[in-house]
Design a protein around this motif. Sequence first.
Motif, PDB file in Angstrom:
ATOM      1  N   UNK A   1       8.719  16.664  10.696  1.00  0.00           N
ATOM      2  CA  UNK A   1       8.750  18.021  10.147  1.00  0.00           C
ATOM      3  C   UNK A   1       8.882  18.047   8.632  1.00  0.00           C
ATOM      4  N   UNK A   2       8.241  17.088   7.972  1.00  0.00           N
ATOM      5  CA  UNK A   2       8.310  17.033   6.510  1.00  0.00           C
ATOM      6  C   UNK A   2       7.557  18.221   5.904  1.00  0.00           C
ATOM      7  N   UNK A   3       8.122  18.832   4.877  1.00  0.00           N
ATOM      8  CA  UNK A   3       7.383  19.818   4.077  1.00  0.00           C
ATOM      9  C   UNK A   3       7.376  19.332   2.638  1.00  0.00           C
ATOM     10  N   UNK A   4       6.204  19.452   2.008  1.00  0.00           N
ATOM     11  CA  UNK A   4       6.026  18.901   0.672  1.00  0.00           C
ATOM     12  C   UNK A   4       5.325  17.563   0.772  1.00  0.00           C
ATOM     13  N   UNK A   5       5.488  16.763  -0.278  1.00  0.00           N
ATOM     14  CA  UNK A   5       4.823  15.461  -0.313  1.00  0.00           C
ATOM     15  C   UNK A   5       5.663  14.419   0.410  1.00  0.00           C
ATOM     16  N   UNK A   6       4.995  13.606   1.219  1.00  0.00           N
ATOM     17  CA  UNK A   6       5.604  12.430   1.855  1.00  0.00           C
ATOM     18  C   UNK A   6       4.844  11.200   1.384  1.00  0.00           C
ATOM     19  N   UNK A   7       5.572  10.241   0.823  1.00  0.00           N
ATOM     20  CA  UNK A   7       4.954   8.963   0.470  1.00  0.00           C
ATOM     21  C   UNK A   7       5.437   7.924   1.459  1.00  0.00           C
ATOM     22  N   UNK A   8       4.501   7.247   2.091  1.00  0.00           N
ATOM     23  CA  UNK A   8       4.834   6.165   3.018  1.00  0.00           C
ATOM     24  C   UNK A   8       4.411   4.863   2.363  1.00  0.00           C
ATOM     25  N   UNK A   9       5.413   4.076   1.961  1.00  0.00           N
ATOM     26  CA  UNK A   9       5.132   2.773   1.365  1.00  0.00           C
ATOM     27  C   UNK A   9       4.967   1.759   2.488  1.00  0.00           C
ATOM     28  N   UNK A  10       3.914   0.966   2.402  1.00  0.00           N
ATOM     29  CA  UNK A  10       3.519   0.091   3.503  1.00  0.00           C
ATOM     30  C   UNK A  10       3.317  -1.334   3.009  1.00  0.00           C
ATOM     31  N   UNK A  11       3.549  -2.282   3.925  1.00  0.00           N
ATOM     32  CA  UNK A  11       3.099  -3.651   3.692  1.00  0.00           C
ATOM     33  C   UNK A  11       1.773  -3.848   4.407  1.00  0.00           C
ATOM     34  N   UNK A  12       0.786  -4.391   3.698  1.00  0.00           N
ATOM     35  CA  UNK A  12      -0.419  -4.872   4.389  1.00  0.00           C
ATOM     36  C   UNK A  12      -0.182  -6.348   4.671  1.00  0.00           C
TER      37      UNK A  12
ATOM     38  N   UNK B   1      -3.559   3.849  -1.529  1.00  0.00           N
ATOM     39  CA  UNK B   1      -3.595   3.109  -2.786  1.00  0.00           C
ATOM     40  C   UNK B   1      -2.879   1.765  -2.638  1.00  0.00           C
ATOM     41  N   UNK B   2      -3.169   0.865  -3.552  1.00  0.00           N
ATOM     42  CA  UNK B   2      -2.457  -0.415  -3.632  1.00  0.00           C
ATOM     43  C   UNK B   2      -1.471  -0.335  -4.779  1.00  0.00           C
ATOM     44  N   UNK B   3      -0.239  -0.797  -4.543  1.00  0.00           N
ATOM     45  CA  UNK B   3       0.755  -0.756  -5.611  1.00  0.00           C
ATOM     46  C   UNK B   3       1.332  -2.140  -5.839  1.00  0.00           C
ATOM     47  N   UNK B   4       1.673  -2.406  -7.087  1.00  0.00           N
ATOM     48  CA  UNK B   4       2.262  -3.680  -7.477  1.00  0.00           C
ATOM     49  C   UNK B   4       3.648  -3.400  -8.019  1.00  0.00           C
ATOM     50  N   UNK B   5       4.626  -4.176  -7.579  1.00  0.00           N
ATOM     51  CA  UNK B   5       5.997  -4.007  -8.052  1.00  0.00           C
ATOM     52  C   UNK B   5       6.332  -5.145  -9.025  1.00  0.00           C
ATOM     53  N   UNK B   6       7.235  -4.828  -9.947  1.00  0.00           N
ATOM     54  CA  UNK B   6       7.827  -5.861 -10.810  1.00  0.00           C
ATOM     55  C   UNK B   6       9.318  -5.636 -10.796  1.00  0.00           C
TER      56      UNK B   6
ATOM     57  N   UNK C   1       0.853  -1.183   0.000  1.00  0.00           N
ATOM     58  CA  UNK C   1       0.000   0.000   0.000  1.00  0.00           C
ATOM     59  C   UNK C   1       0.891   1.235   0.000  1.00  0.00           C
ATOM     60  N   UNK C   2       0.303   2.383  -0.318  1.00  0.00           N
ATOM     61  CA  UNK C   2       1.038   3.633  -0.179  1.00  0.00           C
ATOM     62  C   UNK C   2       0.098   4.699   0.354  1.00  0.00           C
ATOM     63  N   UNK C   3       0.572   5.394   1.402  1.00  0.00           N
ATOM     64  CA  UNK C   3      -0.195   6.503   1.977  1.00  0.00           C
ATOM     65  C   UNK C   3       0.567   7.781   1.683  1.00  0.00           C
ATOM     66  N   UNK C   4      -0.064   8.661   0.915  1.00  0.00           N
ATOM     67  CA  UNK C   4       0.597   9.883   0.456  1.00  0.00           C
ATOM     68  C   UNK C   4      -0.043  11.084   1.134  1.00  0.00           C
ATOM     69  N   UNK C   5       0.796  11.934   1.702  1.00  0.00           N
ATOM     70  CA  UNK C   5       0.288  13.161   2.321  1.00  0.00           C
ATOM     71  C   UNK C   5       1.133  14.336   1.835  1.00  0.00           C
ATOM     72  N   UNK C   6       0.543  15.520   1.901  1.00  0.00           N
ATOM     73  CA  UNK C   6       1.312  16.755   1.687  1.00  0.00           C
ATOM     74  C   UNK C   6       1.225  17.545   2.981  1.00  0.00           C
ATOM     75  N   UNK C   7       2.342  18.188   3.345  1.00  0.00           N
ATOM     76  CA  UNK C   7       2.351  18.966   4.588  1.00  0.00           C
ATOM     77  C   UNK C   7       3.108  20.271   4.347  1.00  0.00           C
TER      78      UNK C   7
END
Lengths: 389, 389
Positions: free
Chosen positions: B247-258, B208-213, B190-196
């Motif tokens: 203290x992130x500024x801008x977009x942070x993408x957190x890639x996650x395992x479900x 979202x759900x993401x698939x890697x190859x 999964x990926x959780x994307x935030x802007x701060x």
Amino acid sequence: MPELAPTLAVVGGGQLARMMAQPAIALGLPLRLLAEAEGVSAAQVIPDQVVGDHRDLATLREVTAGCSVVTFDHEHVPTEHLHALEADGIAVRPGPDALVHAQDKGVMRERLAELGVPCPRNAIVTEAADVEAFGLPCVLKTTRGGYDGKGVWFVDGDDWRDTCAEAFAAAREAGVRILAEERVDFRRELSALVARSPSGQAAAYPVVASTQRDGICHEVVAPAPDLDPDLAASAQQVALRIAGELGVTGVLAVELFETTDGRVLVNELAMRPHNTGHWTQDGAVTSQFENHLRAVMDLPLGSPAPRARWTVMVNILGGPNPSVGRLYDGFPHAMARDPHLRVHLYGKELRPGRKVGHVNAYGDDLEDCLERARHAAAWFRGDLGNESE
Amino acid sequence: MPELAPTLAVVGGGQLARMMAQPAIALGLPLRLLAEAEGVSAAQVIPDQVVGDHRDLATLREVTAGCSVVTFDHEHVPTEHLHALEADGIAVRPGPDALVHAQDKGVMRERLAELGVPCPRNAIVTEAADVEAFGLPCVLKTTRGGYDGKGVWFVDGDDWRDTCAEAFAAAREAGVRILAEERVDFRRELSALVARSPSGQAAAYPVVASTQRDGICHEVVAPAPDLDPDLAASAQQVALRIAGELGVTGVLAVELFETTDGRVLVNELAMRPHNTGHWTQDGAVTSQFENHLRAVMDLPLGSPAPRARWTVMVNILGGPNPSVGRLYDGFPHAMARDPHLRVHLYGKELRPGRKVGHVNAYGDDLEDCLERARHAAAWFRGDLGNESE
């Protein structure tokens, strides 16, 4: 690096060319710009550029060198230069034989009459007696060079001879003719926008309602509210027919009067992305700018379907208030008040009456969209106390 | 011309900077680019540019001169240079103290443990015996410099000592450490994307759900299908908490395992627009690229709400087929087959495994979106017979 895609030449550095740059980035389509001066709207965002005069054939040849296609931000390139470029083997889109109908209102009226397309009653006039014979009140327009309320006179009242004299003097000075048109008793103005490719594919956007202020497009509602479906279909068919018969390539905007007795009459033609199509940037699957690029490159067109029930566009014009700061300084309030608002600025200095940007608001509730877009545009314009300190 | 808006410096000329250029045009926000070479992806579309090395402080000072804010296309600028720019009075966004968590996986794991954020079990290892003690099978990662499957080793089987030796040799050569992580039994990524923004406003996109190859992002579905609402909320909260605490500024993408037992574990952090957020260009009210710009300029964030029930993104990668022509030559079929398809190309030459573009398809029917996006990406990749003649 090998060539990844053909380069498209664009003549004119205004906001229309600027807004073509956005879909060109997505399509990986390199643009080469002819800008009228350094740092103009589109020159800020297109690296590959020539600064020069679009009335100079050598400059036009410089900017189109190595390009297979040239298109335009405006309609002011002399017809003989367009023919010369065609003779050089450049695909001129829209081509000179189509474009002349957007350049010359006399030629346009004549051709539309041949096609049987409903227009306001009109005639070329050469002196005040012709105007009197045509019938007052009426509108006089220069056949070439008019835009945004310029080159237009309303003839009525006691001073009608003075107005005629002014119009004929202006026309003589500019070396153009004067077209008289009846003052149409219209309910509102509509616009039917289509894109057409050289191979003949065409896509028609929903018909929109537009409101003018001082002869300048002020507000657009997509689709036109309460428009009779038959009239909407007939407006789209008129636009598609004109595009086909005139061999237009790229975007064609047909500005129409919806008469109080339920007809549509053609007012003006524009053969390029048009102010009444700016709503498509946020309100349609494919924006008019992307479909203009696809059309002139003879690529299949994208869907013109709306993405929201309603989209409202309101122009941001430089207001008379000299104390208004930068448009940028209007962002905090406008963006915080409406996180769904879509802002489009042109990189232009504020001058009274000058188009410097627009906002789009879309959603399910027309009144809400109107309120949001009008508030934001008024805020940027400085009408709501957005003064710098 | 007076300054209409502050200029934003962007370090790195890849596709992320290229895609920032689109909303920058709309916002009237001038960008100044530091490109690693002439003609790279973003350098094709941003006129104001310096060509040079992002590891050279003088070059960084040249590109940020007169800018109040600098942001990034990648995470490779040395931390000491970022501190130097801050000392010069430039706002570095994201700042070096936040960015280090995206640059160094060891620092990231340590900090997330302090915050109590669920992560895979992990430990810094320095020799094969440490790895054996950690427990096999496991994953070894260089703490810095890995991406798209590079700098990652799966340790298992008879040759596990050889794999360890290879990893430690690579780490020694690069002057970085090795992190061992358990192989998570995951259902999907999964990926959780935030802007701060610096003033602390934050916006969270749907998870979202993401698939890697082969370790490279291949496909993203927004929102993640059949995701437990509590788990989705918890993923968003984790991302918002990390953005705030670091203290992130801008977009942070957190890639996650479900995980198969219904938890979310943090895999990776990225502090910039991210491949798992490309769907937002066509599927959200405000794209991740626009919200990145708004965030680093400390402007109010735009709505991250989805515009369609489903949006599917599929990457276009250069395939092994050497006879594939230009991506541009794939347009006629791809566009004619699907007038709703949204194509995004990066202006890059085709090389095996290289990300050269992506497509987005949105709509009400997930299977339809998947079919459309997969077909188009495969077509551009040349897997469907799209060979040049």
